[in-house]
Design an enzyme around this catalytic site. Structure first.
Site, PDB file in Angstrom:
ATOM      1  CB  CYS A 151     142.045 -59.456   8.809  1.00 33.81           C
ATOM      2  SG  CYS A 151     141.769 -58.837  10.253  1.00 33.81           S
ATOM      3  CD  GLU A 160     148.487 -61.006   4.926  1.00 28.96           C
ATOM      4  OE1 GLU A 160     149.369 -59.920   4.995  1.00 28.96           O
ATOM      5  OE2 GLU A 160     147.368 -61.194   4.378  1.00 28.96           O
TER       6      GLU A 160
END
Length: 621
Positions: free
Chosen positions: A475, A509
């Site tokens: 993140c 990700e």
């Protein structure tokens, strides 16, 4: 009447005379040889005249003939379309007539000069033409200065004005007036007009022409957001954009000292007959008074544990909370988003609905502590918290410091509450952020600005301790108040620098947000262009070498090269178009903030098996 005699033409008459005179000698010369098409037609005619052995063979021959005719028609149609395309291309090229001038064409986008487009500018060195604003992406001020001086140096010809070497580093600088460029290490002192990362910059000579003081500007290679000494804001801070940076107790103590010193000076000079009290006695008296106060918590020392709360007090607090905020407010939504106040004098608007519990979820304004991320919906609560807050940096280990920025490593299993607050803050701006409760399996790397008050958070990225996939970043968040400062690419660079120390290659990700895709594409383009410009003299460049140097996965490298049209397939090999494409990108596309490896103090976790530094090691097992 007599019979009519047949008449012969001159050609037939000559043929008759020649054939009668010498038939063997001249008949072969006068009869033309059959062409290849005639021979093929005759061969087909002979094949059709030959009898077939059965009816099935006749049908098969007919079907084969029909199929061949269809194929021939399709081939002719394709040839016709290709001929039409070639004719259109030749018409587009417009063969020049004698004395006619060629239409100018941009070297970057390959578009011809049109009346509605911006005029092309010719490079002073290689005579190539470019769109200054569209293709080279110069700002309006730089474009005006280039057209005024009539001097343009394209990215293929630009060199450092100090060392005269080819520019390929991410910290390069380019003057907005004289258009000279330097390496980050060779750049002279200059002046930035704003605190943005890619703002307008003037070199020392241009600053003297513009009467700009260089001492009042930040460092040339790394712009800083730190306030200049003697700076006064033009407008007062409003009620919404507030900033409280003064401790009330310290201010009262300073005022008491000021009054006592003025009274002492007046008594010594003979202007007053009353003797003032001693400063130490008044200080001790004030301290005893604060200790006696049951509701004063300013006497707590730094890092001292907070006293435990009794069970009765906790139950009364929960009951009061339920009475004050009924359940009907849980379904309420704030139209237009919540206003976020981070205690730095700037406010922003939340993009998505918050995941906080009531009453924070239904509040119109949220107030955050800029050090410990304490969250409340009342301004007075935050003021009271600042008076008692002892935190001045994130609760973790400092792993990097450079000028006015620092990185802290925070373990989610050790500082669970702090990491959960970070995730809840990110949920206000990231739609794909779903996991904010289970933070024990993640490590958070917090980016802070160093100020006179402490370390103020500006962004962070998280990373799994044991990644199930080849992810080196989970993140990423940069607060909206400090965007366009280059912090996004700096956080990405830190993630790849940690991968370098771990001897692995990785990627972020997925899925990425819209702003995340833009940040990563800008970083990938900058890294690849810098590598290609630095290794331009090599005869052979492989994707594996680029991956080991940048710690990017080969798939990310190939996708970015294809997106920028730098790589092409010729036969069975991929070729990189250096001079035709890569070196034509402006050097501003290479510019970004980067991590200095010498200032990074971080040791990776020892691997279970020894890793080869010359191999593309992955995070996933």
């Amino acid at each position: 009447m007599g019979k009519e005699t047949p008449t012969l033409s001159k050609a037939k008459y000559k043929e008759a005379n020649v054939s009668t005179s010498s038939p063997l000698k001249y008949s072969a010369r006068q009869t033309p040889a059959p062409s290849s098409s005639q021979r093929n037609n005759e061969r087909k005619r002979n094949q059709d005249e030959t009898p077939s052995r059965g009816g099935l063979s006749i049908k098969r021959n007919r079907f084969e003939a029909d199929g061949s005719s269809r194929r021939s028609r399709s081939v002719r149609a394709e040839q016709g379309t290709s001929q039409v395309k070639e004719e259109e291309n030749t018409r587009g090229r417009r063969f020049l007539k004698h004395g006619e001038a060629a239409i100018p064409q941009c070297t970057m986008c390959k578009e011809e000069q049109k009346p509605e487009d911006e005029p092309l500018m010719e490079c002073t060195c290689c005579k190539s033409k470019y769109h200054i604003n569209k293709c080279l992406r110069y700002k309006d001020e730089i474009e005006a200065s280039i057209r005024k001086s009539r001097r343009l140096i394209c990215p293929r010809c630009i060199h450092c004005s100090a060392c005269e070497e080819f520019i390929g580093d991410p910290e390069n600088l380019e003057c907005s007036q004289c258009c000279h460029a330097w390496h980050g290490s060779c750049a002279p002192k200059g002046h930035f007009l704003t605190n943005d990362f890619d703002s307008t910059w003037f070199c020392a000579s241009c600053c003297r022409k513009r009467n700009i003081r260089i001492l009042d500007s930040p460092e040339p290679t790394k712009p800083s957001r730190r306030k200049i000494k003697g700076y006064k804001p033009e407008k007062p801070i409003s009620d919404i954009d507030f900033a409280i940076d003064i401790n009330v107790d310290e201010l009262a103590e300073l005022q008491d000292k000021r009054d006592q010193i003025s009274n002492l000076l007046a008594y010594e000079a003979g202007f007053s007959s009353e003797q003032p009290p001693n400063l130490e006695e008044s200080k001790n008296k004030r301290k005893r008074k604060l200790d006696e106060d049951d509701f004063c918590y300013t006497g707590l020392k730094k890092n001292q544990p907070v006293p435990k709360v009794a069970r009765i007090d906790k139950e009364s607090f929960e009951q009061t909370k339920k009475d004050a905020y009924p359940k009907e407010l849980e379904t309420s939504e704030i139209s237009g988003g919540q206003i976020i106040h981070f205690g730095t004098g700037k406010a922003c608007k939340a993009v998505y609905k918050s995941a906080y519990e009531e009453p924070l979820q239904s509040a119109s304004d949220l107030y955050f502590c800029k050090f410990c991320i304490y969250t409340t919906h009342h301004k007075q609560d935050l003021i009271a918290h600042w008076e008692n807050c002892t935190a001045r940096h994130p609760p973790g280990d400092e792993i990097y410091r450079d000028e006015d920025i620092a990185f802290f490593e925070v373990d989610g299993a050790v500082r669970t509450k702090y990491c959960q607050d970070l995730c809840l803050l990110a949920k206000l701006f990231i739609s794909s952020k779903t996991l904010y409760a289970e933070v024990e399996t993640f490590i958070f790397y917090v980016l802070c600005e160093i100020t006179t008050e402490g370390y103020v958070i500006v962004g962070y990225f998280s990373k799994e301790k044991n990644p199930s996939k080849n992810n080196n970043l989970s993140c990423l968040l940069v607060l909206p108040m400090v965007q366009k400062m280059g912090y996004g690419r700096l956080l990405i660079d830190m993630s790849y620098e940690l991968s370098r120390l771990e001897l692995k290659v990785g990627h972020p990700e997925h899925p990425l947000s819209d702003l995340g895709i833009l940040a990563y594409r800008g970083y990938w383009r900058s890294s690849l262009l810098c590598y290609l410009r630095q290794h331009r003299k090599q005869d052979r460049i492989s994707i594996r070498d680029i991956s080991l140097a940048t710690r990017m996965t080969p798939s990310d490298i190939v996708n970015q090269l294809l997106l920028d049209n730098i790589i092409a397939l010729k036969g069975d090999n991929y070729t990189i178009k250096l001079g035709k494409r890569a070196f034509k990108f402006p050097i501003s596309q290479c510019r970004r903030k980067c991590i200095d490896p010498l200032k990074l103090f971080w040791t990776p976790k020892p691997p279970t098996e020894p890793l080869d530094p010359n191999k593309l090691n992955s995070y996933a097992k």
